[in-house]
Scaffold this motif. Sequence first.
Motif, PDB file in Angstrom:
ATOM      1  N   GLU A 163      56.438  74.705  50.880  1.00  0.00           N
ATOM      2  CA  GLU A 163      57.738  74.371  51.454  1.00  0.00           C
ATOM      3  C   GLU A 163      57.476  73.575  52.723  1.00  0.00           C
ATOM      4  OE1 GLU A 163      61.066  77.170  51.504  1.00  0.00           O
ATOM      5  OE2 GLU A 163      59.720  78.648  50.619  1.00  0.00           O
ATOM      6  N   LEU A 164      58.108  72.410  52.836  1.00  0.00           N
ATOM      7  CA  LEU A 164      57.866  71.537  53.979  1.00  0.00           C
ATOM      8  C   LEU A 164      59.152  70.790  54.309  1.00  0.00           C
ATOM      9  CD1 LEU A 164      55.489  70.684  55.835  1.00  0.00           C
ATOM     10  CD2 LEU A 164      55.151  68.726  54.325  1.00  0.00           C
ATOM     11  N   TYR A 165      59.479  70.746  55.609  1.00  0.00           N
ATOM     12  CA  TYR A 165      60.729  70.140  56.055  1.00  0.00           C
ATOM     13  C   TYR A 165      60.499  69.413  57.384  1.00  0.00           C
ATOM     14  CZ  TYR A 165      62.453  73.930  53.031  1.00  0.00           C
ATOM     15  OH  TYR A 165      62.662  74.800  51.987  1.00  0.00           O
ATOM     16  N   LEU A 166      61.391  68.492  57.710  1.00  0.00           N
ATOM     17  CA  LEU A 166      61.463  67.988  59.073  1.00  0.00           C
ATOM     18  C   LEU A 166      62.134  69.052  59.921  1.00  0.00           C
ATOM     19  CD1 LEU A 166      61.180  65.745  61.216  1.00  0.00           C
ATOM     20  CD2 LEU A 166      63.437  64.909  60.493  1.00  0.00           C
ATOM     21  N   SER A 167      61.500  69.423  61.023  1.00  0.00           N
ATOM     22  CA  SER A 167      62.046  70.442  61.908  1.00  0.00           C
ATOM     23  C   SER A 167      62.728  69.813  63.127  1.00  0.00           C
ATOM     24  CB  SER A 167      60.925  71.390  62.357  1.00  0.00           C
ATOM     25  OG  SER A 167      61.375  72.316  63.319  1.00  0.00           O
ATOM     26  N   ILE A 168      62.005  68.957  63.858  1.00  0.00           N
ATOM     27  CA  ILE A 168      62.553  68.326  65.062  1.00  0.00           C
ATOM     28  C   ILE A 168      62.142  66.853  65.103  1.00  0.00           C
ATOM     29  CG2 ILE A 168      62.720  68.408  67.584  1.00  0.00           C
ATOM     30  CD1 ILE A 168      61.685  71.276  67.496  1.00  0.00           C
ATOM     31  N   ASP A 169      63.106  65.986  65.370  1.00  0.00           N
ATOM     32  CA  ASP A 169      62.824  64.588  65.681  1.00  0.00           C
ATOM     33  C   ASP A 169      62.667  64.525  67.198  1.00  0.00           C
ATOM     34  OD1 ASP A 169      62.859  61.804  66.059  1.00  0.00           O
ATOM     35  OD2 ASP A 169      64.061  61.544  64.245  1.00  0.00           O
TER      36      ASP A 169
ATOM     37  N   GLY B 176      58.778  60.295  70.188  1.00  0.00           N
ATOM     38  CA  GLY B 176      57.836  59.565  69.359  1.00  0.00           C
ATOM     39  C   GLY B 176      57.018  60.451  68.449  1.00  0.00           C
ATOM     40  N   MET B 177      57.471  61.677  68.243  1.00  0.00           N
ATOM     41  CA  MET B 177      56.750  62.621  67.396  1.00  0.00           C
ATOM     42  C   MET B 177      57.704  63.257  66.402  1.00  0.00           C
ATOM     43  SD  MET B 177      54.466  64.391  70.420  1.00  0.00           S
ATOM     44  CE  MET B 177      55.843  64.345  71.586  1.00  0.00           C
ATOM     45  N   LEU B 178      57.142  63.695  65.292  1.00  0.00           N
ATOM     46  CA  LEU B 178      57.887  64.492  64.329  1.00  0.00           C
ATOM     47  C   LEU B 178      57.300  65.893  64.320  1.00  0.00           C
ATOM     48  CD1 LEU B 178      58.199  62.013  61.309  1.00  0.00           C
ATOM     49  CD2 LEU B 178      59.872  62.459  63.131  1.00  0.00           C
ATOM     50  N   VAL B 179      58.175  66.878  64.307  1.00  0.00           N
ATOM     51  CA  VAL B 179      57.747  68.265  64.173  1.00  0.00           C
ATOM     52  C   VAL B 179      58.107  68.711  62.765  1.00  0.00           C
ATOM     53  CG1 VAL B 179      57.894  70.610  65.082  1.00  0.00           C
ATOM     54  CG2 VAL B 179      58.175  68.643  66.631  1.00  0.00           C
ATOM     55  N   PHE B 180      57.092  69.123  62.024  1.00  0.00           N
ATOM     56  CA  PHE B 180      57.272  69.592  60.656  1.00  0.00           C
ATOM     57  C   PHE B 180      57.349  71.114  60.657  1.00  0.00           C
ATOM     58  CE2 PHE B 180      54.915  65.643  60.541  1.00  0.00           C
ATOM     59  CZ  PHE B 180      55.486  64.922  59.495  1.00  0.00           C
ATOM     60  N   GLY B 181      58.215  71.660  59.834  1.00  0.00           N
ATOM     61  CA  GLY B 181      58.281  73.097  59.639  1.00  0.00           C
ATOM     62  C   GLY B 181      58.046  73.427  58.184  1.00  0.00           C
ATOM     63  N   GLY B 182      57.350  74.536  57.942  1.00  0.00           N
ATOM     64  CA  GLY B 182      57.112  74.904  56.555  1.00  0.00           C
ATOM     65  C   GLY B 182      56.414  76.233  56.430  1.00  0.00           C
ATOM     66  N   ASN B 183      56.172  76.627  55.190  1.00  0.00           N
ATOM     67  CA  ASN B 183      55.397  77.840  54.978  1.00  0.00           C
ATOM     68  C   ASN B 183      53.905  77.499  55.074  1.00  0.00           C
ATOM     69  OD1 ASN B 183      54.849  76.537  52.554  1.00  0.00           O
ATOM     70  ND2 ASN B 183      55.784  78.098  51.248  1.00  0.00           N
ATOM     71  N   GLU B 184      53.055  78.508  54.966  1.00  0.00           N
ATOM     72  CA  GLU B 184      51.618  78.278  55.178  1.00  0.00           C
ATOM     73  C   GLU B 184      51.045  77.286  54.166  1.00  0.00           C
ATOM     74  OE1 GLU B 184      49.755  79.146  57.716  1.00  0.00           O
ATOM     75  OE2 GLU B 184      51.584  80.006  58.585  1.00  0.00           O
ATOM     76  N   ALA B 185      51.493  77.400  52.910  1.00  0.00           N
ATOM     77  CA  ALA B 185      50.989  76.470  51.889  1.00  0.00           C
ATOM     78  C   ALA B 185      51.382  75.036  52.217  1.00  0.00           C
ATOM     79  CB  ALA B 185      51.523  76.863  50.513  1.00  0.00           C
ATOM     80  N   GLY B 186      52.622  74.848  52.645  1.00  0.00           N
ATOM     81  CA  GLY B 186      53.093  73.509  52.971  1.00  0.00           C
ATOM     82  C   GLY B 186      52.390  72.921  54.182  1.00  0.00           C
TER      83      GLY B 186
ATOM     84  N   VAL C  21      69.044  76.047  60.806  1.00  0.00           N
ATOM     85  CA  VAL C  21      68.462  75.816  59.479  1.00  0.00           C
ATOM     86  C   VAL C  21      68.411  74.351  59.063  1.00  0.00           C
ATOM     87  CG1 VAL C  21      69.042  78.137  58.642  1.00  0.00           C
ATOM     88  CG2 VAL C  21      70.699  76.262  58.367  1.00  0.00           C
ATOM     89  N   THR C  22      68.819  73.438  59.940  1.00  0.00           N
ATOM     90  CA  THR C  22      68.733  72.011  59.648  1.00  0.00           C
ATOM     91  C   THR C  22      67.955  71.316  60.773  1.00  0.00           C
ATOM     92  OG1 THR C  22      70.817  71.489  60.770  1.00  0.00           O
ATOM     93  CG2 THR C  22      70.940  72.058  58.429  1.00  0.00           C
ATOM     94  N   PRO C  23      67.418  70.115  60.527  1.00  0.00           N
ATOM     95  CA  PRO C  23      66.594  69.456  61.541  1.00  0.00           C
ATOM     96  C   PRO C  23      67.339  69.252  62.864  1.00  0.00           C
ATOM     97  CG  PRO C  23      66.351  68.352  59.430  1.00  0.00           C
ATOM     98  CD  PRO C  23      67.455  69.339  59.261  1.00  0.00           C
ATOM     99  N   TYR C  24      66.594  69.414  63.958  1.00  0.00           N
ATOM    100  CA  TYR C  24      67.137  69.215  65.298  1.00  0.00           C
ATOM    101  C   TYR C  24      66.756  67.818  65.753  1.00  0.00           C
ATOM    102  CZ  TYR C  24      68.830  70.645  69.891  1.00  0.00           C
ATOM    103  OH  TYR C  24      69.555  70.754  71.053  1.00  0.00           O
ATOM    104  N   ASP C  25      67.753  66.942  65.932  1.00  0.00           N
ATOM    105  CA  ASP C  25      67.493  65.547  66.273  1.00  0.00           C
ATOM    106  C   ASP C  25      67.574  65.381  67.790  1.00  0.00           C
ATOM    107  OD1 ASP C  25      67.226  62.818  66.451  1.00  0.00           O
ATOM    108  OD2 ASP C  25      68.586  62.390  64.781  1.00  0.00           O
ATOM    109  N   PHE C  26      66.504  65.765  68.460  1.00  0.00           N
ATOM    110  CA  PHE C  26      66.454  65.675  69.915  1.00  0.00           C
ATOM    111  C   PHE C  26      66.552  64.226  70.381  1.00  0.00           C
ATOM    112  CE2 PHE C  26      63.758  65.030  73.711  1.00  0.00           C
ATOM    113  CZ  PHE C  26      64.532  65.725  74.635  1.00  0.00           C
TER     114      PHE C  26
END
Length: 353
Positions: free
Chosen positions: A176-182, A185-195, A275-280
């Motif tokens: 499981e892999l998602y965009l967590s925070i914009d 100049g960086m992207l923060v990815f959120g996910g489970n350990e496998a992702g 539960v949705t990406p945070y667009d900082f």
Amino acid sequence: MSELTHASRRERLVIVCPGRGTYNQAEWGTLTRHAAGSAWLSRFDALRREQGQPTLSELDGETPFRMSLHGRGDHASPLIYACALADVLAIDPARYEICAVTGNSMGWYIALAVGGALPKDAAFTLINTMGHLMQTTLNGGQVIYPWVDDQWRPQPERRRELLALIETLHGQDGSELYLSIDLGGMLVFGGNEAGLKRLIEELPPLERFPLRLHQHAAFHTPLQEGVKAEARTRLPATSFGAPRLPLIDGRGKLWTPWSTDPEALWDYTLGEQLVTPYDFTTALNVSVREFAPDRIVIPGPGSTLGGAVAQALIQLGWQGLDSKAAFQAMQQSEPRLISMGIEEQRRWLVDEE
């Protein structure tokens, strides 16, 4: 008339409240220096004692710093809130006007307090509760990776490739892999350990990146649905009110003193926001475009959010910025981005008497 003229000369500030990861070894003792003896800190300590938790004063002033202890969500979150609050309260109102407030991730909760949508104690309860829920579940994690070059100039193709990785890896063998925070100049990815494992294997090593964030759950992703459900039962909407200052949330939406529905603000804070990406980046862009501040201020502790803010400002071309070198030159002549976690910058804003 003289009072009006004086007030009109106050510099306009946008406050950008920090999120998790900003209280580290170097910040230990910050709260004691800036807030010892304050009535509000005494109340926060009393609330912690009632919950059987170590007080913030103990964590910051008596217990030697250990990342395994101080970095926990149930300790780090309220420590960061208290340090940021102490900084904002110290800003000289005779010289500066706070025109709007935003924040990064957990900084949204701090923004609710700074902007007046929550009383200080209610914001503390929110932050302490959310820190506890996140720590006890600790569902998933976060990895951070840049999409700008070493001069912080945008590289859109790299960004597209990074976002495409989410589509490629999500769903592979339980990933499981998602965009967590914009984040600037960086992207923060959120996910489970496998992702996250698959992601780290795919990302080209770049100095200290990819960076796995210590004791962070997969914030702002569907993996927090359980936390969302529990938070909505523990934290009622009754504490929320219309803000005194305009707030900009993690979608770039503006909440104004004259048009905010407090229940809708609660619903976003303990709903979509979790539960949705945070667009900082968008939140900061809206803050700058709508309110045209003279300076942008990041309360402490620490100064780690400064780079992400600067990167977002370069994307926006604020004050003519087009590179890291241009930002550094501006800061040397007269800092327009003030990190209050840096003492010499904090002095710009605080009346030392």
